[in-house]
Design a protein around this motif. Structure first.
Motif, PDB file in Angstrom:
ATOM      1  N   THR A  71       0.792  -1.227   0.000  1.00  0.00           N
ATOM      2  CA  THR A  71       0.000   0.000   0.000  1.00  0.00           C
ATOM      3  C   THR A  71       0.826   1.279   0.000  1.00  0.00           C
ATOM      4  OG1 THR A  71      -0.156   0.016   2.417  1.00  0.00           O
ATOM      5  CG2 THR A  71      -1.927  -1.093   1.208  1.00  0.00           C
ATOM      6  N   HIS A  72       2.097   1.202   0.304  1.00  0.00           N
ATOM      7  CA  HIS A  72       2.870   2.446   0.384  1.00  0.00           C
ATOM      8  C   HIS A  72       4.193   2.413  -0.393  1.00  0.00           C
ATOM      9  CE1 HIS A  72       3.842   6.354   2.034  1.00  0.00           C
ATOM     10  NE2 HIS A  72       5.073   5.911   2.101  1.00  0.00           N
ATOM     11  N   ARG A  73       4.939   1.354  -0.291  1.00  0.00           N
ATOM     12  CA  ARG A  73       6.290   1.301  -0.861  1.00  0.00           C
ATOM     13  C   ARG A  73       6.252   1.463  -2.385  1.00  0.00           C
ATOM     14  NH1 ARG A  73       9.635  -2.242  -3.296  1.00  0.00           N
ATOM     15  NH2 ARG A  73      11.795  -2.310  -2.666  1.00  0.00           N
ATOM     16  N   PRO A  74       7.043   2.383  -2.931  1.00  0.00           N
ATOM     17  CA  PRO A  74       7.077   2.548  -4.390  1.00  0.00           C
ATOM     18  C   PRO A  74       7.784   1.368  -5.056  1.00  0.00           C
ATOM     19  CG  PRO A  74       8.597   4.078  -3.332  1.00  0.00           C
ATOM     20  CD  PRO A  74       7.883   3.354  -2.240  1.00  0.00           C
ATOM     21  N   HIS A  75       7.268   0.984  -6.206  1.00  0.00           N
ATOM     22  CA  HIS A  75       7.832  -0.125  -6.970  1.00  0.00           C
ATOM     23  C   HIS A  75       8.289   0.408  -8.327  1.00  0.00           C
ATOM     24  CE1 HIS A  75       6.352  -3.489  -4.391  1.00  0.00           C
ATOM     25  NE2 HIS A  75       5.612  -2.497  -3.942  1.00  0.00           N
TER      26      HIS A  75
END
Length: 143
Positions: free
Chosen positions: A95-99
């Motif tokens: 839900t938060h960590r950029p990929h």
């Protein structure tokens, strides 16, 4: 399952969950007996597709990321603490960590609109939220 000091084994029943599938590669180190034992436990074995070497690499990358970002920086006290940390990391990861492959979005969250107004850029109000006692940091714009 038997648990010893040298070989800790976690039974999925202890976690309150049940595995339905085990996805594995087609390596010869997994004999037919391996699949039969899992079938007796009610777990269906699903081998990876033929000639898809990257399929296993994707999961290995995910495990390595979890280990690098969480487990290498956390002293795990017991099984309950491990399960809590993994659930919290999974929430952060999805839900938060950029990929990079999603153009810096998270799998369960679309990328926010870019701020192009120079006045808004100068007055950015960023808030940091610590998760897992500060092991993981999440940043967001304050409203």
């Amino acid at each position: 399952m038997v648990q010893t000091a040298r070989n800790p084994v976690m039974d999925l029943d202890d976690a309150g969950t049940r595995a339905a599938f085990l996805i594995r590669d087609r390596d010869a180190k997994f004999p037919r007996l391996f699949d039969e034992i899992l079938a007796d436990a009610g777990i269906r074995t699903v081998p990876t597709a033929v000639r898809t070497p990257r399929m296993n690499a994707v999961m290995e990358r995910r495990v390595r990321t979890c280990r690098h970002e969480l487990l290498d920086r956390t002293l795990i006290r017991n099984r309950r603490h491990l399960l809590h940390a993994l659930r919290e990391y999974e929430r952060h990861y999805n839900t938060h960590r950029p990929h990079r492959t999603l153009d810096q979005a998270a799998p369960l969250r679309p990328l926010p609109e870019a701020i192009t107004d120079p006045v808004r850029i100068q007055r950015l109000n960023i808030r940091r939220r610590d998760r897992l006692g500060g092991t993981i940091h999440e940043y967001r714009h304050a409203a």
